[in-house]
Structure formats: structure tokens, C-alpha cells
Design a protein around this motif. Structure first.
Motif, PDB file in Angstrom:
ATOM      1  N   GLU A   1       0.827  -1.208   0.000  1.00 18.75           N
ATOM      2  CA  GLU A   1       0.000   0.000   0.000  1.00 18.75           C
ATOM      3  C   GLU A   1       0.862   1.259   0.000  1.00 18.75           C
ATOM      4  O   GLU A   1       0.576   2.225  -0.733  1.00 18.75           O
ATOM      5  N   ILE A   2       1.926   1.262   0.786  1.00 18.30           N
ATOM      6  CA  ILE A   2       2.807   2.432   0.843  1.00 18.30           C
ATOM      7  C   ILE A   2       3.528   2.638  -0.485  1.00 18.30           C
ATOM      8  O   ILE A   2       3.705   3.780  -0.945  1.00 18.30           O
ATOM      9  N   GLU A   3       3.941   1.565  -1.135  1.00 16.45           N
ATOM     10  CA  GLU A   3       4.564   1.682  -2.453  1.00 16.45           C
ATOM     11  C   GLU A   3       3.608   2.363  -3.441  1.00 16.45           C
ATOM     12  O   GLU A   3       4.009   3.247  -4.214  1.00 16.45           O
ATOM     13  N   LYS A   4       2.337   1.945  -3.430  1.00 16.28           N
ATOM     14  CA  LYS A   4       1.339   2.554  -4.320  1.00 16.28           C
ATOM     15  C   LYS A   4       1.150   4.029  -3.988  1.00 16.28           C
ATOM     16  O   LYS A   4       1.054   4.875  -4.889  1.00 16.28           O
ATOM     17  N   ASP A   5       1.112   4.348  -2.695  1.00 14.88           N
ATOM     18  CA  ASP A   5       0.946   5.749  -2.278  1.00 14.88           C
ATOM     19  C   ASP A   5       2.106   6.609  -2.748  1.00 14.88           C
ATOM     20  O   ASP A   5       1.911   7.752  -3.210  1.00 14.88           O
ATOM     21  N   MET A   6       3.332   6.085  -2.647  1.00 11.90           N
ATOM     22  CA  MET A   6       4.501   6.857  -3.071  1.00 11.90           C
ATOM     23  C   MET A   6       4.452   7.145  -4.572  1.00 11.90           C
ATOM     24  O   MET A   6       4.769   8.256  -5.012  1.00 11.90           O
ATOM     25  N   LYS A   7       4.041   6.155  -5.338  1.00 10.80           N
ATOM     26  CA  LYS A   7       3.942   6.347  -6.790  1.00 10.80           C
ATOM     27  C   LYS A   7       2.879   7.385  -7.141  1.00 10.80           C
ATOM     28  O   LYS A   7       3.071   8.211  -8.039  1.00 10.80           O
ATOM     29  N   LYS A   8       1.754   7.350  -6.422  1.00 11.65           N
ATOM     30  CA  LYS A   8       0.684   8.332  -6.662  1.00 11.65           C
ATOM     31  C   LYS A   8       1.152   9.740  -6.339  1.00 11.65           C
ATOM     32  O   LYS A   8       0.868  10.696  -7.074  1.00 11.65           O
ATOM     33  N   THR A   9       1.866   9.883  -5.224  1.00 15.01           N
ATOM     34  CA  THR A   9       2.369  11.197  -4.833  1.00 15.01           C
ATOM     35  C   THR A   9       3.348  11.739  -5.874  1.00 15.01           C
ATOM     36  O   THR A   9       3.282  12.906  -6.276  1.00 15.01           O
ATOM     37  N   ALA A  10       4.268  10.887  -6.321  1.00  8.92           N
ATOM     38  CA  ALA A  10       5.239  11.307  -7.327  1.00  8.92           C
ATOM     39  C   ALA A  10       4.547  11.718  -8.621  1.00  8.92           C
ATOM     40  O   ALA A  10       4.878  12.761  -9.218  1.00  8.92           O
ATOM     41  N   GLN A  11       3.572  10.926  -9.045  1.00  8.32           N
ATOM     42  CA  GLN A  11       2.849  11.234 -10.285  1.00  8.32           C
ATOM     43  C   GLN A  11       2.100  12.549 -10.165  1.00  8.32           C
ATOM     44  O   GLN A  11       2.111  13.379 -11.085  1.00  8.32           O
ATOM     45  N   ALA A  12       1.441  12.772  -9.036  1.00 10.37           N
ATOM     46  CA  ALA A  12       0.664  13.999  -8.833  1.00 10.37           C
ATOM     47  C   ALA A  12       1.537  15.245  -8.851  1.00 10.37           C
ATOM     48  O   ALA A  12       1.082  16.329  -9.236  1.00 10.37           O
ATOM     49  N   MET A  13       2.799  15.094  -8.447  1.00 12.25           N
ATOM     50  CA  MET A  13       3.704  16.239  -8.385  1.00 12.25           C
ATOM     51  C   MET A  13       4.621  16.327  -9.598  1.00 12.25           C
ATOM     52  O   MET A  13       5.519  17.170  -9.653  1.00 12.25           O
ATOM     53  N   GLY A  14       4.419  15.436 -10.570  1.00 14.45           N
ATOM     54  CA  GLY A  14       5.203  15.479 -11.794  1.00 14.45           C
ATOM     55  C   GLY A  14       6.621  14.971 -11.648  1.00 14.45           C
ATOM     56  O   GLY A  14       7.526  15.403 -12.375  1.00 14.45           O
ATOM     57  N   LEU A  15       6.838  14.026 -10.721  1.00 12.36           N
ATOM     58  CA  LEU A  15       8.169  13.488 -10.474  1.00 12.36           C
ATOM     59  C   LEU A  15       8.268  12.039 -10.932  1.00 12.36           C
ATOM     60  O   LEU A  15       7.268  11.335 -11.048  1.00 12.36           O
ATOM     61  N   MET A  16       9.500  11.600 -11.150  1.00  9.30           N
ATOM     62  CA  MET A  16       9.788  10.191 -11.380  1.00  9.30           C
ATOM     63  C   MET A  16      10.175   9.567 -10.042  1.00  9.30           C
ATOM     64  O   MET A  16      10.755  10.237  -9.178  1.00  9.30           O
ATOM     65  N   ILE A  17       9.873   8.288  -9.879  1.00 13.75           N
ATOM     66  CA  ILE A  17      10.262   7.605  -8.652  1.00 13.75           C
ATOM     67  C   ILE A  17      10.794   6.214  -8.983  1.00 13.75           C
ATOM     68  O   ILE A  17      10.258   5.516  -9.843  1.00 13.75           O
ATOM     69  N   ASP A  18      11.871   5.860  -8.304  1.00 18.80           N
ATOM     70  CA  ASP A  18      12.463   4.522  -8.444  1.00 18.80           C
ATOM     71  C   ASP A  18      12.495   3.882  -7.059  1.00 18.80           C
ATOM     72  O   ASP A  18      13.116   4.432  -6.135  1.00 18.80           O
ATOM     73  N   ILE A  19      11.821   2.753  -6.896  1.00 17.75           N
ATOM     74  CA  ILE A  19      11.724   2.070  -5.605  1.00 17.75           C
ATOM     75  C   ILE A  19      12.449   0.732  -5.700  1.00 17.75           C
ATOM     76  O   ILE A  19      12.058  -0.126  -6.490  1.00 17.75           O
ATOM     77  N   GLN A  20      13.501   0.561  -4.898  1.00 16.72           N
ATOM     78  CA  GLN A  20      14.272  -0.676  -4.896  1.00 16.72           C
ATOM     79  C   GLN A  20      14.162  -1.332  -3.519  1.00 16.72           C
ATOM     80  O   GLN A  20      14.508  -0.724  -2.505  1.00 16.72           O
ATOM     81  N   LEU A  21      13.653  -2.568  -3.506  1.00 22.38           N
ATOM     82  CA  LEU A  21      13.579  -3.339  -2.268  1.00 22.38           C
ATOM     83  C   LEU A  21      14.912  -4.030  -2.062  1.00 22.38           C
ATOM     84  O   LEU A  21      15.274  -4.930  -2.821  1.00 22.38           O
ATOM     85  N   ARG A  22      15.666  -3.616  -1.046  1.00 24.13           N
ATOM     86  CA  ARG A  22      17.020  -4.155  -0.852  1.00 24.13           C
ATOM     87  C   ARG A  22      17.062  -5.259   0.200  1.00 24.13           C
ATOM     88  O   ARG A  22      17.956  -6.101   0.176  1.00 24.13           O
ATOM     89  N   THR A  23      16.132  -5.255   1.144  1.00 28.37           N
ATOM     90  CA  THR A  23      16.053  -6.315   2.143  1.00 28.37           C
ATOM     91  C   THR A  23      14.609  -6.778   2.249  1.00 28.37           C
ATOM     92  O   THR A  23      13.705  -5.954   2.384  1.00 28.37           O
ATOM     93  N   ASP A  24      14.415  -8.077   2.174  1.00 29.99           N
ATOM     94  CA  ASP A  24      13.064  -8.637   2.276  1.00 29.99           C
ATOM     95  C   ASP A  24      13.155  -9.925   3.099  1.00 29.99           C
ATOM     96  O   ASP A  24      13.335 -11.006   2.567  1.00 29.99           O
ATOM     97  N   GLU A  25      13.051  -9.761   4.404  1.00 31.79           N
ATOM     98  CA  GLU A  25      13.167 -10.898   5.312  1.00 31.79           C
ATOM     99  C   GLU A  25      11.824 -11.145   5.988  1.00 31.79           C
ATOM    100  O   GLU A  25      11.245 -10.245   6.598  1.00 31.79           O
ATOM    101  N   ALA A  26      11.326 -12.353   5.870  1.00 29.02           N
ATOM    102  CA  ALA A  26      10.067 -12.730   6.505  1.00 29.02           C
ATOM    103  C   ALA A  26      10.268 -12.890   8.007  1.00 29.02           C
ATOM    104  O   ALA A  26      11.384 -13.162   8.465  1.00 29.02           O
TER     105      ALA A  26
END
Length: 411
Positions: free
Chosen positions: A301-326
Motif C-alpha cells: 500500500e505504501i509503495e502505491k501511495d509513493m507512486k501516486k504522490t510522485a505522479q501527482a507532483m510530476g516526479l519520477m520515482i524509483d523504488i528498490q527493495l534491498r532487504t526482504d526478510e520474513a
């Protein structure tokens, strides 16, 4: 139970704290640096002096071993990691190593050689402070790191992971080393890095699970422009976008509540000067929870929110998941053993989960594993002010030794 004194424990801590010591009493000891290598070599000498055979593996994990007299192929392992965060404290990581060899030294002095082999491990890396890769040491115990995963990693100075490793005298082979199959149990002693034990006046925390963790590196790209001549409505301000993301995501995290935690850490605006609109922001986001499904839902959900915010403000966003531990559960039998050990020593204890990541969460996927905590004064860690009362450090070592005795000396 043993002849070990608080003075001896303090002396060992101070002896290791010299490697990477900072002016304000902290430690900066990053993977494959001169300070890190000197600390590992100092430990190797210390282990050899108490009769342990020593060896490094291909990536710099250090082992000290006492061979079992009856079941030498069955190994009981204990230890932690030698690296630190930048300007960290004197206990995180290295106390678990010191405690392991002191506990084993006392056992051998008191009871002689064990039936099963006892082994100390000083893991090369856990923190990810120099390179964006966590748990490199513990993952290599089980062949869980591939060469291509580190091929493009560099530190802040532009030194590649492999170059740093080679300079320190180690090398990750193209084919992963075989996973160890002799380890019967792993116990890790650590400071709590929180205030629960201190607040509840408990001496020992017995960890039942370690939270899952997702760490992101995120880049927002807008447009750098003059601070005086660019009207507000024309701006593509990456720093404002970051601020919006930070505030909105934090509000959602608070709404969901414990045990979820969300942290925005390293923030680097560019060009980072007074009179220029920030055209780019690099930042990190760390999210943790004890339930994997909840962690995944929230971060998606937060990833989607960040993309929406960037789009609304005319920015590009790159999201890299570097650690994913269950999230990881500790072994029930090992947890019960630690409870029994604390009770035998008449130490007040409680069951708890760990909100911080530890090597135990990697090792627990392969062998029976458990952790025990001792209190942190004020809950402070990753800080030169990090401290634990000596009586609590002693209690942790005694609890660890009691459990190791059951595992290594009893049929």
C-alpha cells in the motif's frame, strides 16, 4: 557457577572496543576495513589462547572450535557479528561473540571437553553499514549468497564489495560453499536494544520470534531550479514530495499500530543548497512486523501511495527493495531450554519478540535456533551511549553457559 568476574568481562569488551574506536567512545568497524580485520585477527589469537582451533571461511567468518569427545560431528554454535554501524556502541554484535567464548572457556575449565563440539562464530557482517547487503556472514554459512548479488555493490567511496573482500584477503567463489550440516543448535546472546526488559525489571529476555523486515532505497527525481525565480506552482520539488510521503506513510503506520514500525532513515537531497529547489532526493524506508501477511499488505500500500504522490507532483520515482526478510520463529525446544536455564539461575525473565534483525533469523531457517537478550540501559543502541549493567552482562553469559552445557555435555 564459574570463576568469571565482572572485571574480566569489562576488560574483554574494552579490548575489542579499541578496533575502530571513535573520539566520543563509539566504534566504527565496517566490513573488510583495516579495523574489522584487526578485530577478527585479535579474536583469533584470543580463541587460540584458550585452546580452540581456529579458521576463517572464504568470506571472513571466523570460527573457534573445541572438538567433542563422543559426538565430534555434532556442533553447538554460538556467537554474533563483528561489524558495527557507523559510530555504534561497544556491545551490539561483539558482546555476543565475547559472551560465547567466555561461556565456553568457563565450561571447559569446569567440566573438561564437551561430548559434542562447541564452536564460537564471529560473523563477518550483519549490519549492512558499508554495503547495501545485510546478513552476508550468516547467509554464507548455508551457501545462500550468489556472486551476482554483490557484483555491482559499492560503498560510499566507490569501492566495490569484491574489491574490499579481496583486499582483506577473502573471496566469494563463483559456486557457493556447501551449507553446513553439522550444526545441531545455534544460540545468540544480544543486548535488547530496547526498553522492555529495563522497564519491566527483567534480567533475561527469551526471544520467540524475530520480526520480518523490508528495507527500501528510493529515489525521487524532479527538477532542480532557482529558489527565487521559480514560482511555487511551477516547481517539481523532490524534497516536498519526500516530505509528503514521509508524513502520510507515518500516519498510516501509527493508525495500524504495534507491532508495526516504519522508519525513514538516510535522506540525501540534491543539490542540497540553500537557493536551489531540490531536484532529487535519495532516501531509505524500513518497515517491520511480526506477521508476514500484514507486513506485505502494508508495504504494498505504501509503495502505491509513493507512486501516486510522485505522479501527482510530476516526479519520477524509483523504488528498490534491498532487504526482504520474513518473520522467523525461534525453535521451541531451544526457547524452552533458555527458559529452563534462566529459571535454574533464578533470573527474572520473559518471552518476547525481537524488533531488530539478527543473524539468528537467517540461521533459524536451517538449524534449531534461539536468542536471549539482556537489558539495554535506556533502550539505547547503535550509539556510543549504548550500555548494559555488568551484572546483567554476567547474567546473560551464565544463562548462555547453562544452556550450552545442556546441549554439549548431556547425552
Amino acid at each position: 557457577m564459574f570463576s568469571l568476574t565482572e572485571k574480566e568481562v569489562q576488560a574483554q569488551i574494552e579490548a575489542f572496543a579499541q578496533f575502530g574506536a571513535t573520539p566520543d567512545g563509539g566504534i566504527t568497524r565496517l566490513l573488510y576495513t583495516e579495523e574489522w580485520l584487526a578485530a577478527q585477527q585479535f579474536l583469533q589469537q584470543r580463541l587460540a589462547s584458550i585452546g580452540m582451533s581456529t579458521r576463517f571461511d572464504e568470506v571472513g567468518n571466523l570460527f573457534g572450535r573445541i572438538e567433542g569427545t563422543k559426538y565430534p560431528a555434532e556442533t553447538i554454535l554460538s556467537g554474533s557479528h563483528m561489524d558495527t554501524v557507523v559510530n555504534g556502541g561497544k556491545l551490539d554484535g561483539q558482546f555476543g561473540i565475547i559472551a560465547a567464548y567466555l561461556a565456553m572457556e568457563q565450561l571447559i575449565k569446569t567440566y573438561g571437553p564437551p561430548l559434542r563440539s562447541l564452536e564460537v562464530i564471529s560473523m563477518a557482517e550483519e549490519e549492512g553499514s558499508r554495503f547495501p547487503f545485510n546478513f552476508f556472514g550468516s547467509k554464507n554459512l548455508f551457501g545462500a549468497v550468489k556472486q551476482q548479488e554483490i557484483a555491482d555493490l559499492t560503498d560510499i567511496q566507490g569501492v566495490t564489495f569484491e574489491e574490499a573482500m579481496t583486499t582483506a584477503g577473502f573471496q566469494l567463489k563463483a559456486s557457493a560453499q556447501p551449507a553446513r550440516s553439522d550444526i545441531q543448535a545455534f544460540l545468540e546472546l544480544h543486548i535488547e536494544q530496547g526498553k522492555i526488559l529495563e522497564t519491566e525489571e527483567k534480567t533475561i529476555g527469551i526471544v520467540t520470534s524475530i520480526v520480518g523486515q523490508k528495507c527500501y532505497t528510493i529515489v525521487l527525481k524532479g527538477e532542480a531550479n532557482h529558489a527565487g525565480t521559480t514560482p511555487m506552482s511551477y516547481r517539481k520539488d523532490a524534497l516536498v514530495a519526500f516530505s509528503t510521503i514521509c508524513v502520510e506513510a507515518t500516519a498510516k503506520a501509527k493508525l495500524l499500530g504495534d507491532p508495526l514500525v516504519l522508519t525513514f532513515g538516510q535522506v540525501i537531497p540534491k543539490p542540497n543548497v540553500t537557493n536551489v529547489v531540490a531536484g532529487e532526493v535519495h532516501f531509505t524506508m524500513d518497515c517491520r512486523h511480526t506477521d508476514e501477511a500484514t507486513l506485505n499488505r502494508f508495504t504494498t500500500e505504501i509503495e502505491k501511495d509513493m507512486k501516486k504522490t510522485a505522479q501527482a507532483m510530476g516526479l519520477m520515482i524509483d523504488i528498490q527493495l534491498r532487504t526482504d526478510e520474513a518473520p522467523v520463529q525461534m525453535d521451541a525446544a531451544c526457547v524452552a531450554l533458555l527458559q529452563k536455564s534462566a529459571e535454574k539461575l533464578q533470573l527474572p525473565s520473559r518471552l518476547m519478540h525481537s524488533g531488530a534483525g539478527h543473524d539468528a533469523e537467517i540461521i533459524a531457517k536451517f538449524v534449531p535456533t534461539a536468542m536471549l537478550f539482556v537489558p539495554s540501559i535506556g533502550g539505547i543502541s547503535h550509539n556510543p551511549a549504548e550500555a548494559t549493567a555488568l551484572k546483567d552482562l554476567m547474567a546473560g553469559i551464565e544463562t548462555l553457559a547453562t544452556a550450552l552445557y545442556e546441549l554439549a555435555y548431556i547425552e
